[in-house]
Motif scaffolding. Structure first.
Motif, PDB file in Angstrom:
ATOM      1  N   THR A 170     -14.285  34.094  44.920  1.00 54.35           N
ATOM      2  CA  THR A 170     -14.114  34.688  46.238  1.00 54.35           C
ATOM      3  C   THR A 170     -13.497  33.680  47.190  1.00 54.35           C
ATOM      4  O   THR A 170     -13.661  32.474  47.040  1.00 54.35           O
ATOM      5  CB  THR A 170     -15.467  35.155  46.793  1.00 54.35           C
ATOM      6  OG1 THR A 170     -16.360  34.031  46.869  1.00 54.35           O
ATOM      7  CG2 THR A 170     -16.068  36.221  45.896  1.00 54.35           C
ATOM      8  N   SER A 171     -12.771  34.197  48.163  1.00 54.76           N
ATOM      9  CA  SER A 171     -12.185  33.353  49.206  1.00 54.76           C
ATOM     10  C   SER A 171     -12.854  33.696  50.528  1.00 54.76           C
ATOM     11  O   SER A 171     -13.239  34.845  50.760  1.00 54.76           O
ATOM     12  CB  SER A 171     -10.679  33.590  49.298  1.00 54.76           C
ATOM     13  OG  SER A 171     -10.403  34.965  49.524  1.00 54.76           O
ATOM     14  N   ASP A 197     -13.817  34.911  54.154  1.00 56.00           N
ATOM     15  CA  ASP A 197     -13.272  35.969  54.996  1.00 56.00           C
ATOM     16  C   ASP A 197     -12.643  35.371  56.255  1.00 56.00           C
ATOM     17  O   ASP A 197     -13.177  34.412  56.831  1.00 56.00           O
ATOM     18  CB  ASP A 197     -14.381  36.945  55.405  1.00 56.00           C
ATOM     19  CG  ASP A 197     -14.859  37.775  54.225  1.00 56.00           C
ATOM     20  OD1 ASP A 197     -14.021  38.257  53.460  1.00 56.00           O
ATOM     21  OD2 ASP A 197     -16.093  37.938  54.078  1.00 56.00           O
ATOM     22  N   GLN A 211     -23.902  44.652  48.059  1.00 58.54           N
ATOM     23  CA  GLN A 211     -22.735  44.297  48.862  1.00 58.54           C
ATOM     24  C   GLN A 211     -22.902  44.839  50.271  1.00 58.54           C
ATOM     25  O   GLN A 211     -23.412  45.949  50.469  1.00 58.54           O
ATOM     26  CB  GLN A 211     -21.464  44.868  48.227  1.00 58.54           C
ATOM     27  CG  GLN A 211     -20.171  44.325  48.798  1.00 58.54           C
ATOM     28  CD  GLN A 211     -18.956  44.912  48.098  1.00 58.54           C
ATOM     29  OE1 GLN A 211     -18.801  46.131  48.030  1.00 58.54           O
ATOM     30  NE2 GLN A 211     -18.089  44.060  47.577  1.00 58.54           N
ATOM     31  N   PHE A 222     -18.619  41.798  51.283  1.00 61.63           N
ATOM     32  CA  PHE A 222     -19.129  40.550  50.717  1.00 61.63           C
ATOM     33  C   PHE A 222     -20.510  40.792  50.121  1.00 61.63           C
ATOM     34  O   PHE A 222     -21.215  41.741  50.486  1.00 61.63           O
ATOM     35  CB  PHE A 222     -19.192  39.442  51.779  1.00 61.63           C
ATOM     36  CG  PHE A 222     -20.062  39.757  52.971  1.00 61.63           C
ATOM     37  CD1 PHE A 222     -21.405  39.411  52.978  1.00 61.63           C
ATOM     38  CD2 PHE A 222     -19.534  40.396  54.087  1.00 61.63           C
ATOM     39  CE1 PHE A 222     -22.208  39.688  54.072  1.00 61.63           C
ATOM     40  CE2 PHE A 222     -20.330  40.688  55.175  1.00 61.63           C
ATOM     41  CZ  PHE A 222     -21.670  40.328  55.170  1.00 61.63           C
ATOM     42  N   ASN A 268     -18.829  35.735  50.959  1.00 59.99           N
ATOM     43  CA  ASN A 268     -17.608  35.218  50.349  1.00 59.99           C
ATOM     44  C   ASN A 268     -17.378  33.735  50.600  1.00 59.99           C
ATOM     45  O   ASN A 268     -16.443  33.164  50.042  1.00 59.99           O
ATOM     46  CB  ASN A 268     -16.399  36.019  50.846  1.00 59.99           C
ATOM     47  CG  ASN A 268     -16.406  37.437  50.323  1.00 59.99           C
ATOM     48  OD1 ASN A 268     -16.954  37.713  49.259  1.00 59.99           O
ATOM     49  ND2 ASN A 268     -15.813  38.351  51.067  1.00 59.99           N
TER      50      ASN A 268
END
Length: 615
Positions: free
Chosen positions: A13-14, A16, A41, A60, A79
């Motif tokens: 994940t990157s 947000d 989530q 996320f 994230n």
């Protein structure tokens, strides 16, 4: 034909982005913020029309990586956690099953949502909040959530709704069906599944049922199965990868036992098995080495071994020589006539007599001589090795090499080239063959006994709920069976529910099963639709700050997608303070005046009506 070979995505994940607050959200009343607070989530966005507002802005995992004793600023949310597996034992969630109990983590989740949506106001959030909650959410949990939103964030309005009901009404509005709606919802998420009957547009909370089997139990079951099947790859079989296998490779069997019989066929197995390729290094040591390089390597290894052995012999010889010199010095004391010093030295050496000393001296002299001979022999052997070439020509050195645990195995003589070696497929060794596990794990939703759970499956629970209604109500409910939730996305789920309903319903009775358009996201879209149709402050379903202060945190303003608010009268006995009991003293002749008979009236219980609210 062999089955397809897949590989794990292991998607990272990157973080947000922090969005700018949209200009159209700066109205006087404030555009509502819609938060689908899911146990797997969290989805958050704005309830507004126009480009950029059709989908949630934030998606996320509902997780916080908070190490023990860490400061608040060091906590990672959603994230911001690039990989869950190294932090698996440090992860914390605000949920216990599907109910929010950890308000500290929930506050961190809200901080993350409001910050990334661009809200920068100090001390308050000037936007109404639409929040999802569990069916039949306990009053204490709602009270704590309302206290957090009103007291900590000072939001003007809050509305609570059930995620499955929001999805239910959103899909009905998409199909342009006229309310009031009657049907039964099968909702399955990450921690639990629910049977939610809806009668005339409102949730029948009395007959709601929960099944404690859902996506997390299926992932744990799949992990146990594959770890037992492949004990050599325990580290590679992580929970995150099992969730990926469930989402991408599993399916629901329409007839479980018939499907298992198909897997007995080798042709069916080869066609349907999914091979998951694990990462590995295909480089084989010594696989592409020429004969000259191999001989040079062996010569270097032999010289290294000879140096190690010579060094060990020299150290041993030096130690024996030093000890021999000390013993000879003690013997010289006896020869010089220094008897007192001689006897003291014997005691220090833990010896009893001069004969024992002489015996030790003779042994050490022999050992020193043998050590010198071996050292000379090894020097001569080294010279001959440089001429002879291989360790096999020197049996003494070969034995030493075998005794040396650090010496590599390829110093041994080569095997003849005409011996056929078995071909070892390194890639196939690093593959997970996922066969019947593809259908066994989703099956626990219908048969929890596969994992040892002593409870009814989803369809048995549905049958139990339907039995609480009249035949006419049952017909109305089964004419609209709605499937929603992330754990309902397995291929074949709709067909399996139809088959189970066909078996449990009377002969020639009618029913209809529909699946949500986006089972995992429709609850957010339904909450957004509801917020657009019901503006804050002017319609039912909203709780204002004034109502919160007047009616308490448990208060719930009902609407079509909310839990039911059921005030219940409970007669609670309250003990009244008893009055002074009358005391009568009866004294008789000859009796002591201190002896008295005390009589009192029993205290009466005063019944007080206490209004309790449940959902």
């Amino acid at each position: 034909m062999k089955g397809n070979i897949f590989s794990f995505q292991d998607s990272k994940t990157s973080p947000d982005p922090i969005f700018e607050l949209p200009a159209q959200c700066l109205t006087q009343t404030g555009v509502p913020i819609v938060v689908d607070n899911g146990s797997f989530q969290t989805r958050a966005g704005w309830a507004s029309t126009g480009a950029g507002f059709e989908s949630p802005r934030l998606l996320f995992r509902s997780m916080a990586a908070r190490s023990r004793g860490a400061a608040r600023s060091e906590t990672q949310i959603g994230n911001d956690i690039p990989n869950l597996e190294p932090l698996r034992w440090l992860l914390k969630s605000q949920f216990d099953r599907n109910v929010v109990v950890n308000l500290e983590i929930q506050e961190l989740i809200f901080d993350y949502v409001f910050t990334h949506l661009g809200i920068t106001s100090e001390g308050s959030v000037e936007h109404p909040v639409v929040l999802t909650e569990a069916p039949c959410n306990p009053l204490h949990c709602r009270q704590m959530m309302s206290e957090l939103l009103f007291e900590c964030y000072r939001v003007p309005y809050v509305s609570y709704g059930v995620d499955g009901l929001y999805s239910f009404y959103h899909n009905h509005s998409q199909r342009r069906l006229q309310p009031p709606h009657t049907g039964i919802i099968l909702s399955s998420g990450y921690h639990s599944s629910h049977i939610l009957p809806v009668v005339n547009g409102r949730l029948d909370a009395v007959n709601c049922k929960r099944v404690n089997v859902a996506g997390s139990q299926a992932a744990s079951y799949l992990q146990r199965l594959l770890q037992l099947k492949y004990p050599g790859h325990l580290a590679a079989i992580t929970l995150s990868r099992m969730e990926e296998l469930l989402h991408e490779h599993s399916y629901t069997a329409v007839d479980y036992h018939e499907e298992l019989e198909k897997w007995r066929s080798p042709e069916f197995y080869e066609r349907e098995v999914h091979r998951i390729q694990l990462p590995f290094s295909g480089k084989v040591p010594g696989g592409c080495v020429s004969v000259e390089e191999r001989q040079e390597r062996r010569a270097q290894q032999l010289r290294r071994l000879q140096e190690i052995n010579a060094r060990r012999r020299e150290e041993k010889l030096q130690q024996d020589q030093e000890r021999l010199d000390r013993l000879m010095a003690v013997q010289e004391l006896l020869e010089d006539g220094l008897l007192d010093q001689f006897h003291k030295s014997l005691v220090h050496l833990n010896m009893d007599s001069a004969e024992e000393l002489q015996s030790y001296i003779n042994k050490l002299q022999l050992a020193v001589e043998q050590g010198r001979q071996k050292l000379l022999h090894s020097d001569g052997a080294e010279g001959r090795t440089e001429v002879g070439g291989t360790p096999a020509d020197h049996p003494y050195m070969l034995v030493l090499m075998l005794m040396d645990s650090d010496f590599p195995e390829d110093t041994l003589p080569e095997k003849p080239t005409n011996v056929v070696q078995p071909v070892f497929n390194m890639a196939e060794y690093h593959q997970l063959f996922v066969g019947t596990e593809r259908l066994r794990c989703p099956e626990i939703l219908f048969q929890p006994s596969l994992t040892g759970e002593d409870q009814m499956g989803l369809m048995e629970t549905l049958q139990y709920v339907l039995a609480r209604y009249t035949p006419e109500q049952q017909e109305a409910l089964v004419s609209n069976v709605f499937l929603t939730g992330g754990n309902m996305q397995y291929p074949g789920m709709k067909e399996r529910v139809e088959r189970e309903l066909l078996a449990m319903r009377p002969f020639q009775s009618q029913f209809k099963v529909t699946m949500a358009t986006r089972p995992a996201l429709d609850s957010w879209f339904g909450a957004r639709d509801w917020a657009l149709e019901h503006p804050a402050g002017g319609s039912e379903g909203w709780i204002s700050r004034q109502e919160y202060e007047e009616k308490g945190g448990e208060y719930l303003s009902e609407h079509c997608a909310s839990n039911a608010f059921l005030p219940m009268k409970i007669v609670k006995p309250v003990l009244a303070r008893p009055a002074e009991p009358p005391v009568t003293s009866q004294t008789s002749a000859g009796a002591s005046p201190a002896v008295a008979t005390v009589t009192s009236t029993p205290s009466s219980s005063v019944a007080a009506d206490v209004t309790m609210v449940t959902s």
